[in-house]
Design a protein around this motif. Structure first.
Motif, PDB file in Angstrom:
ATOM      1  N   HIS A 293       0.835  -1.201   0.000  1.00 23.91           N
ATOM      2  CA  HIS A 293       0.000   0.000   0.000  1.00 23.91           C
ATOM      3  C   HIS A 293       0.875   1.259   0.000  1.00 23.91           C
ATOM      4  CE1 HIS A 293      -3.542  -2.467   0.817  1.00 23.91           C
ATOM      5  NE2 HIS A 293      -2.833  -3.059   1.776  1.00 23.91           N
ATOM      6  N   ALA A 294       0.383   2.314  -0.659  1.00 21.82           N
ATOM      7  CA  ALA A 294       1.084   3.589  -0.664  1.00 21.82           C
ATOM      8  C   ALA A 294       1.024   4.214   0.721  1.00 21.82           C
ATOM      9  CB  ALA A 294       0.456   4.530  -1.689  1.00 21.82           C
ATOM     10  N   THR A 295       2.092   4.938   1.081  1.00 21.94           N
ATOM     11  CA  THR A 295       2.155   5.603   2.385  1.00 21.94           C
ATOM     12  C   THR A 295       2.144   7.119   2.180  1.00 21.94           C
ATOM     13  OG1 THR A 295       4.564   5.571   2.441  1.00 21.94           O
ATOM     14  CG2 THR A 295       3.442   3.639   3.295  1.00 21.94           C
ATOM     15  N   ALA A 296       2.834   7.825   3.028  1.00 23.13           N
ATOM     16  CA  ALA A 296       2.836   9.293   2.984  1.00 23.13           C
ATOM     17  C   ALA A 296       3.578   9.811   1.754  1.00 23.13           C
ATOM     18  CB  ALA A 296       3.480   9.846   4.252  1.00 23.13           C
ATOM     19  N   PRO A 297       3.331  11.067   1.357  1.00 23.62           N
ATOM     20  CA  PRO A 297       4.045  11.660   0.210  1.00 23.62           C
ATOM     21  C   PRO A 297       5.552  11.686   0.422  1.00 23.62           C
ATOM     22  CG  PRO A 297       2.153  13.005   0.835  1.00 23.62           C
ATOM     23  CD  PRO A 297       2.310  11.976   1.905  1.00 23.62           C
ATOM     24  N   VAL A 298       6.290  11.726  -0.703  1.00 25.76           N
ATOM     25  CA  VAL A 298       7.746  11.674  -0.638  1.00 25.76           C
ATOM     26  C   VAL A 298       8.375  12.929  -1.254  1.00 25.76           C
ATOM     27  CG1 VAL A 298       7.797   9.155  -0.651  1.00 25.76           C
ATOM     28  CG2 VAL A 298       7.861  10.405  -2.824  1.00 25.76           C
ATOM     29  N   SER A 299       7.661  14.011  -1.249  1.00 28.34           N
ATOM     30  CA  SER A 299       8.147  15.219  -1.921  1.00 28.34           C
ATOM     31  C   SER A 299       9.451  15.743  -1.317  1.00 28.34           C
ATOM     32  CB  SER A 299       7.085  16.320  -1.874  1.00 28.34           C
ATOM     33  OG  SER A 299       6.707  16.600  -0.534  1.00 28.34           O
ATOM     34  N   GLU A 300       9.717  15.423  -0.053  1.00 29.73           N
ATOM     35  CA  GLU A 300      10.947  15.879   0.589  1.00 29.73           C
ATOM     36  C   GLU A 300      12.094  14.877   0.458  1.00 29.73           C
ATOM     37  OE1 GLU A 300      10.447  18.067   4.434  1.00 29.73           O
ATOM     38  OE2 GLU A 300       8.451  17.149   4.339  1.00 29.73           O
ATOM     39  N   TRP A 301      11.842  13.730  -0.140  1.00 29.95           N
ATOM     40  CA  TRP A 301      12.878  12.724  -0.319  1.00 29.95           C
ATOM     41  C   TRP A 301      13.688  13.075  -1.568  1.00 29.95           C
ATOM     42  CZ3 TRP A 301      10.746   7.173   0.938  1.00 29.95           C
ATOM     43  CH2 TRP A 301      10.036   7.217   2.142  1.00 29.95           C
ATOM     44  N   GLN A 302      15.010  13.094  -1.450  1.00 30.41           N
ATOM     45  CA  GLN A 302      15.858  13.544  -2.542  1.00 30.41           C
ATOM     46  C   GLN A 302      16.909  12.493  -2.902  1.00 30.41           C
ATOM     47  OE1 GLN A 302      15.510  16.517  -4.196  1.00 30.41           O
ATOM     48  NE2 GLN A 302      13.678  16.875  -2.964  1.00 30.41           N
ATOM     49  N   VAL A 303      16.972  12.160  -4.184  1.00 32.09           N
ATOM     50  CA  VAL A 303      18.075  11.327  -4.668  1.00 32.09           C
ATOM     51  C   VAL A 303      19.307  12.211  -4.799  1.00 32.09           C
ATOM     52  CG1 VAL A 303      18.956   9.961  -6.599  1.00 32.09           C
ATOM     53  CG2 VAL A 303      16.557   9.724  -5.886  1.00 32.09           C
ATOM     54  N   THR A 304      20.379  11.834  -4.131  1.00 34.57           N
ATOM     55  CA  THR A 304      21.591  12.654  -4.134  1.00 34.57           C
ATOM     56  C   THR A 304      22.762  12.002  -4.854  1.00 34.57           C
ATOM     57  OG1 THR A 304      22.196  11.727  -1.970  1.00 34.57           O
ATOM     58  CG2 THR A 304      20.981  13.827  -1.987  1.00 34.57           C
ATOM     59  N   HIS A 305      22.703  10.704  -5.077  1.00 36.50           N
ATOM     60  CA  HIS A 305      23.829  10.017  -5.704  1.00 36.50           C
ATOM     61  C   HIS A 305      23.326   8.704  -6.275  1.00 36.50           C
ATOM     62  CE1 HIS A 305      27.961   9.101  -6.554  1.00 36.50           C
ATOM     63  NE2 HIS A 305      27.973   8.020  -5.781  1.00 36.50           N
ATOM     64  N   ILE A 306      23.948   8.258  -7.375  1.00 32.13           N
ATOM     65  CA  ILE A 306      23.583   6.973  -7.972  1.00 32.13           C
ATOM     66  C   ILE A 306      24.841   6.251  -8.397  1.00 32.13           C
ATOM     67  CG2 ILE A 306      23.251   8.027 -10.259  1.00 32.13           C
ATOM     68  CD1 ILE A 306      20.973   5.958 -10.702  1.00 32.13           C
TER      69      ILE A 306
ATOM     70  N   ASP B 190      26.259   2.011  -9.761  1.00 35.10           N
ATOM     71  CA  ASP B 190      25.805   0.973 -10.683  1.00 35.10           C
ATOM     72  C   ASP B 190      24.530   0.280 -10.201  1.00 35.10           C
ATOM     73  OD1 ASP B 190      27.840   1.492 -12.390  1.00 35.10           O
ATOM     74  OD2 ASP B 190      28.960  -0.355 -12.034  1.00 35.10           O
ATOM     75  N   GLN B 191      24.483  -0.063  -8.892  1.00 33.22           N
ATOM     76  CA  GLN B 191      23.335  -0.821  -8.368  1.00 33.22           C
ATOM     77  C   GLN B 191      22.742  -0.196  -7.115  1.00 33.22           C
ATOM     78  OE1 GLN B 191      24.196  -4.434 -10.984  1.00 33.22           O
ATOM     79  NE2 GLN B 191      22.383  -3.434 -10.189  1.00 33.22           N
ATOM     80  N   HIS B 192      23.094   1.040  -6.795  1.00 32.35           N
ATOM     81  CA  HIS B 192      22.617   1.673  -5.574  1.00 32.35           C
ATOM     82  C   HIS B 192      22.203   3.122  -5.834  1.00 32.35           C
ATOM     83  CE1 HIS B 192      25.403  -1.517  -4.227  1.00 32.35           C
ATOM     84  NE2 HIS B 192      24.594  -1.638  -3.186  1.00 32.35           N
ATOM     85  N   VAL B 193      21.112   3.512  -5.204  1.00 33.49           N
ATOM     86  CA  VAL B 193      20.678   4.909  -5.191  1.00 33.49           C
ATOM     87  C   VAL B 193      20.677   5.394  -3.744  1.00 33.49           C
ATOM     88  CG1 VAL B 193      18.601   6.345  -5.354  1.00 33.49           C
ATOM     89  CG2 VAL B 193      19.366   5.054  -7.330  1.00 33.49           C
ATOM     90  N   PHE B 194      21.219   6.599  -3.525  1.00 32.71           N
ATOM     91  CA  PHE B 194      21.230   7.228  -2.218  1.00 32.71           C
ATOM     92  C   PHE B 194      20.052   8.193  -2.141  1.00 32.71           C
ATOM     93  CE2 PHE B 194      25.329   5.596  -2.858  1.00 32.71           C
ATOM     94  CZ  PHE B 194      26.132   5.693  -1.730  1.00 32.71           C
ATOM     95  N   VAL B 195      19.206   8.030  -1.135  1.00 30.39           N
ATOM     96  CA  VAL B 195      18.047   8.899  -0.946  1.00 30.39           C
ATOM     97  C   VAL B 195      18.158   9.539   0.436  1.00 30.39           C
ATOM     98  CG1 VAL B 195      15.531   9.065  -0.885  1.00 30.39           C
ATOM     99  CG2 VAL B 195      16.635   7.372  -2.371  1.00 30.39           C
TER     100      VAL B 195
END
Length: 399
Positions: A331-344, A346-351
């Motif tokens: 199920h969807a939860t709260a909005p993520v507008s404040e979540w920011q991808v800062t680095h990517i 090969d197989q990992h994303v930093f949020v």
């Protein structure tokens, strides 16, 4: 014991159809509602401007999407390479516009083979040496190759730069009986200028004026010559040029946007806002349809989530991915507008997360991206889902 089978990434693993609980994530996902909307929107736009639509298939290289585009009314499919053309033809696309030069005898042989099997094929030329090579090869095969002259711009990509080069190319084509000059092609996406809108409009006018002059001179070998351009950013300006010249009768004006089919969440979304600003009369707009879903795999320090997703799964050019939604227990939860991808990687994303974020390992995050071409080519299959994130079908790609 039977040999161990191995699925493609983003595959259904369980018998259910839920993206969130039955699919091995990460998975590239296309929302059916937005997809259907975009197919109808762009076809309606082209029809309104009296233009044909030949979407650029290199964006997706997905036969299921080619079929949907053709069923919606597309005139043909644009491709970039000989192998792409063969793949599309093998999956039912009979009219192929290769918006590129056909170079090299092995590639010419591939195209000759599909022409012999009934393909209606066009490619572009911008140099005398290529014209001579094509003329010699297709004469050997006893075939006629329809070609379009590509018009370029100074500092741009391919294409003739001036009238002198154009005249010399036309003369060279006239000396090759196996070639049939069918019109003019261009691409406005590489135009750089302090006033890009004015520059693209001028380029559109040049395309139209050139095909009209060629027709007047008797250089063209077809009754309804093709004039074609348009990527996914300036398609409205090219359509304007077609409209102003009233090409509905006697010509075949063709628009070639590709990314519209799934649009995106950044680059082309910004471009769509500019189109709407130039044309406030337009009803609705294109909608993002492509996203990539992945699991949170680690919470190594406060305010940081590491997600099992990387450059091998989603585009990071020209923008980093964008967090769209957060799911837990299906199920969807709260909005993520404040979540920011800062680095990517090969197989990992930093949020990075705000202090109040409620997140756990195993949660699912959906991401959007810019430039859908560079996400599609990372996948051998994509999942089409409904508004409840139930998987409707699996769509193989041909990269």
């Amino acid at each position: 014991m039977q040999p161990l089978s191995f699925p493609e990434k983003g595959a259904l693993i369980h018998e259910g159809r839920s993206l969130l609980t039955d699919v091995s994530l990460p998975a590239a996902v296309i929302d059916e509602g937005a997809l259907a909307h975009n197919l109808a929107w762009m076809q309606r736009f082209a029809d309104h401007h009296g233009a044909k639509l030949a979407p650029h298939g290199k964006t997706t290289m997905t036969p299921a999407l080619f079929r949907r585009q053709l069923e919606a009314g597309a005139w043909g499919i644009t491709l970039a390479t000989a192998t792409q053309c063969v793949a599309a033809f093998a999956h039912g696309v009979s009219r192929l516009l290769m918006a590129n030069q056909l170079v090299g005898r092995p590639n010419m042989a591939l195209i000759a083979d599909i022409i012999e099997r009934g393909a209606q094929f066009y490619c572009v030329v911008d140099g005398i040496a290529n014209v001579q090579a094509l003329g010699a090869f297709f004469a050997e095969r006893g075939l006629t190759l329809p070609i379009l002259i590509e018009l370029g711009t100074d500092g741009g990509r391919c294409g003739v730069r001036n009238e002198r080069e154009l005249d010399a190319l036309v003369a060279a084509i006239a000396g090759q009986p196996a070639l049939a000059l069918a019109g003019v092609e261009g691409y406005e996406g590489v135009i750089g200028d302090a006033d890009p809108v004015a520059a693209v409009r001028a380029y559109g006018e040049r395309l139209v004026a050139t095909v009209m002059a060629l027709r007047e001179s008797g250089a063209l070998a077809v009754e309804a010559p093709i004039v074609t351009a348009s990527g996914s950013k300036w398609f409205d300006l090219i359509a304007e040029a077609f409209d102003r010249a009233d090409l509905r009768n006697g010509y075949t004006p063709v628009l070639r946007p590709g990314c519209y089919v799934v649009h995106d969440h950044r680059l082309y979304r910004r471009a769509m806002a500019e189109v709407r600003a130039r044309h406030p009369e337009l009803q609705d707009e294109l909608r993002p349809a492509l996203s990539v879903f992945a699991h949170v795999q680690s919470l190594p320090e406060p305010g940081l989530a590491i997600v099992a997703l990387g450059k091998r799964d989603i585009s990071c050019d020209p923008d980093l991915p964008l967090a769209l939604a957060h799911y837990r227990d299906g199920h969807a939860t709260a909005p993520v507008s404040e979540w920011q991808v800062t680095h990517i990687m090969d197989q990992h994303v930093f949020v990075t997360l705000p202090a109040h974020a409620d997140i756990a390992v195993g949660d699912v995050i959906a991401f959007g991206a810019s430039h859908p071409c560079l996400t599609f080519d990372k996948w051998r299959q994509l999942l089409r889902v409904d508004d409840r994130l139930n998987v409707l079908d699996t769509m193989p790609t041909l990269f």
